[in-house]
Design an enzyme around this catalytic site. Structure first.
Site, short mmCIF file in Angstrom:
data_model
loop_
_atom_site.label_atom_id
_atom_site.label_comp_id
_atom_site.label_asym_id
_atom_site.label_seq_id
_atom_site.Cartn_x
_atom_site.Cartn_y
_atom_site.Cartn_z
N GLU E 135 0.89 -1.11 0.15
CA GLU E 135 -0.09 0.07 0.01
C GLU E 135 0.82 1.32 -0.03
O GLU E 135 0.64 2.25 -0.61
CB GLU E 135 -0.85 -0.13 1.27
CG GLU E 135 -2.28 -0.87 1.09
CD GLU E 135 -1.78 -2.33 1.16
OE1 GLU E 135 -0.76 -2.73 1.66
OE2 GLU E 135 -2.80 -3.38 0.92
N ASP E 149 2.24 13.24 -14.71
CA ASP E 149 0.91 13.78 -15.49
C ASP E 149 0.67 15.33 -15.47
O ASP E 149 0.56 15.96 -16.53
CB ASP E 149 -0.38 13.07 -15.28
CG ASP E 149 -1.45 13.55 -15.87
OD1 ASP E 149 -1.45 13.66 -17.05
OD2 ASP E 149 -2.51 13.83 -15.26
#
Lengths: 179, 179, 179, 179, 179, 179
Positions: E135, E149
């Site tokens: 995680e 991005d």
């Protein structure tokens, strides 16, 4: 099951014999090195495509009574499976590793209660580069699983059977239907 | 199919006859007004539970050859279905509207290629308030759908059949197996 | 609320009165048998479409101070809701059973802190076969839920209100705005 | 809206005044540097918790007729929203960035058609470290969005309003209800 | 990179040498037949566990200026990555096929802008049967992808590097930290 | 790391110097007020686009032996990572907040075991309004995380490094490759 299996098997081959000779001798999703891949469909045409799939959930007589609303209101029972199936069609590329995401343009689920089974049929439409057979089969499977979930307290032994494509239209390999 | 269907049907009832009399006369997921609900399991005990489900994908002889790697490397074909089934087990509460989210603690998928089918078996474990029958059935269904996706260019007529719970352990209703 | 409700109600009708007579007398998502379906939009044109929706989260004066960064840095509070709203727009077909998946081509979320509320506005664009009203409403709703999650330790009583489409453009039914 | 807003506002403060003094002066989801975080609840007790939330979708008289099945079968209309709401409750941690994943142990959605609105109520239960207010609010919001999607061809102007927690039980901050 | 790689490699071995001798000679996720499986953790104890992971995104000087808000407001840039990372931690079992779903009880993401990189650190907590290393690594990776991005229009060549576990506590294998 | 980092940094600039002057001085995902937004690409052309990304997972010598199947069958180890990467490419818009959903038309993952690392390469294709660099990078990252999950019982110190775009084709900014 073998005998029954042979049935659809035989049909299948008559119906296959005129299909896709080009691809009949390999698994298109596996490359020459044996690696899984999402097949490149960039060059396929965007065309209207439909697929119809069906399946059945074998249930006990008591479940048939309950789903027919005999004695008790059947309420949302079939609606829950219908809606799960429609949503399942949209989840196909999330579930099937090598499926292409595509823009489903219509989904219809039909459920009916027969004497010993819930009959399920899904029709899916798209205008895209690949067919929607997997979307139709996924819709039927998710609806069938939802039926089992609804009835499992009454009938632990329910069985999903005969989940299969009945018909497809559109795309390079053209129309096909289970003869 | 009717005759074969009657088979499991009969078993089913012998095996059901001693189960859950309390819940046999209603659909627990539908309330008295007919509305779908996620049943409240707050008061159920957190216990170790397992479920084993199985299913089969009927395929053509050519597909059997390809999946057995005769002539060509079978590569990731069965691995893809196995992994899809394991991931599918985790997606069960996303797919089945009234399923409780639960913490799956183990999932095993077994796939083997028989003479006319791919045989699939899923075993799921949890330590939670509800059973994992739906997770096992979903794992089998998603693996089966993935097999169809892998082979559909070669065999449009593949059929998913006999998807069913074989055995469960743990929980208030105790152990059960398909007799 | 009744009186206030009547307000938008009245507007709504003046604004509706000239819209879609063809579809005003049925629920398009329900077929003649009463079954839910994803409407087939295969024949609709791929055109540029936009939708703008708005909504408000009524919050306590203390929350207004905190969100305005009086005394403490407001930090990521509004950014978290803005991003949740943008991601929510993309999840619309996963959440709304009969929504068509579509390719969102732009999403803008505006959040501002008024004297007794957080005002939210979402603008969504696409070039597809269906409109993006549901995407815009979902973006507003998810952003509003995120605001409540951010402030609930301070204000358990926050209320989401006035979530509605303000304007849409494109598509067969043409442009529409709340008069 | 301002006047109406002040109403719930006032309630809210009377009801808040005895709640969580400890946390009333900060946004718990924002750390001292202003960064969003998922609050650490490792040390909170696993206890039974419930939350009830409600909301309304203001719709036109024609929609009320259709949802009441006057003239046409209402079919799956409300069932679709009910099921979407139940599934929405399970998607809460996927949608709300800082929400903890938790094991929902029960969800009930009630929808009823009033004279100018669809009234929605969601009750969610868990046995976990955090409350389920957000799950209940998300269930109401997704059900409300689904109602709008069902009716939007007939009534573009439907409005979601009064989405709010009505009551919660369990957890460190104890029971709370909107006075 | 080889030389640099050798660095962590060497550390790694010193630090590994006292760990899990029992499991050091096999891949636990692969059974004796070579099949992937989700390891059964039913018998592992539910204990408090934490993991801290870090990583870096190498970016151009211009990106560093922009992310530091020199000349233009940096606005939500880092907040977007922080929130994506927190949400990514919750999606781990959806992304990593053999990861167990578990109830994350806290997630913290720290992002800072160094002279040639964005430094990312994630700390995840749970009280469950398995650790949260995956995680924490997923949170770092999703935050890093989001940074790329955000900046890709300015810097197509950004590189994610050094994504690794720094420390873990709890569980049968006990505490571990990168020496 | 600094020295190595400077390497790619320098390349990066030579390769960037002729790219997108128009967008080099701002973060396109942040509006003038500093708010994150999904950039409107409605006016961009639908064209064929490809992206290739690569990355490496630094692992211990023992892991290299295991992944090469020395002594034990490596089985599904690399297949699991390959499939996870392909599925990860499809989840990109769910994970990266401001990414546009797009219809991936092909994904190929190549994994190979080097002397101290698993080398990963992903190639993604689409015919859409935006590029697939993020899909390729996400595929590599998810495959890399899956490799770490597979080997973590044997090697807690594995490191993901050098995740970067190698080449892109199509779109307004034209072709680009890391020089």
């Amino acid at each position: 099951m073998r005998r029954t299996a042979t049935g659809p098997d035989r049909e299948r081959h008559s119906s296959m014999s005129t299909q896709d000779p080009s691809t009949q001798d390999r698994l298109t999703h596996i490359d020459d090195a044996g690696a899984a891949r999402m097949v490149d469909v960039s060059d396929k045409d965007v065309t209207a495509r439909t697929a119809r799939a069906s399946g059945r959930v074998l249930v006990s007589p008591r479940v048939v009574e309950l789903l027919r609303g005999e004695g008790v209101p059947k309420g949302d029972a079939l609606a829950t499976a219908r809606i799960a199936g429609i949503m399942g069609a949209k989840r196909t590329p999330d579930l099937i590793p090598l499926c292409h995401p595509l823009s489903v343009s219509g989904v219809k689920l039909d459920l009916s209660v027969a004497d010993d089974a819930v009959e399920i049929q899904a029709t899916v439409k798209t205008t895209d580069r690949t067919g929607v057979e997997m979307e139709a089969l996924t819709a039927v499977s998710v609806a069938a699983l939802t039926v089992i979930d609804m009835v499992k307290a009454v009938d632990k032994g329910a069985v999903i059977t005969d989940v299969r494509v009945e018909q497809k239209t559109g795309g390079k390999s053209g129309d096909w239907s289970r003869s």
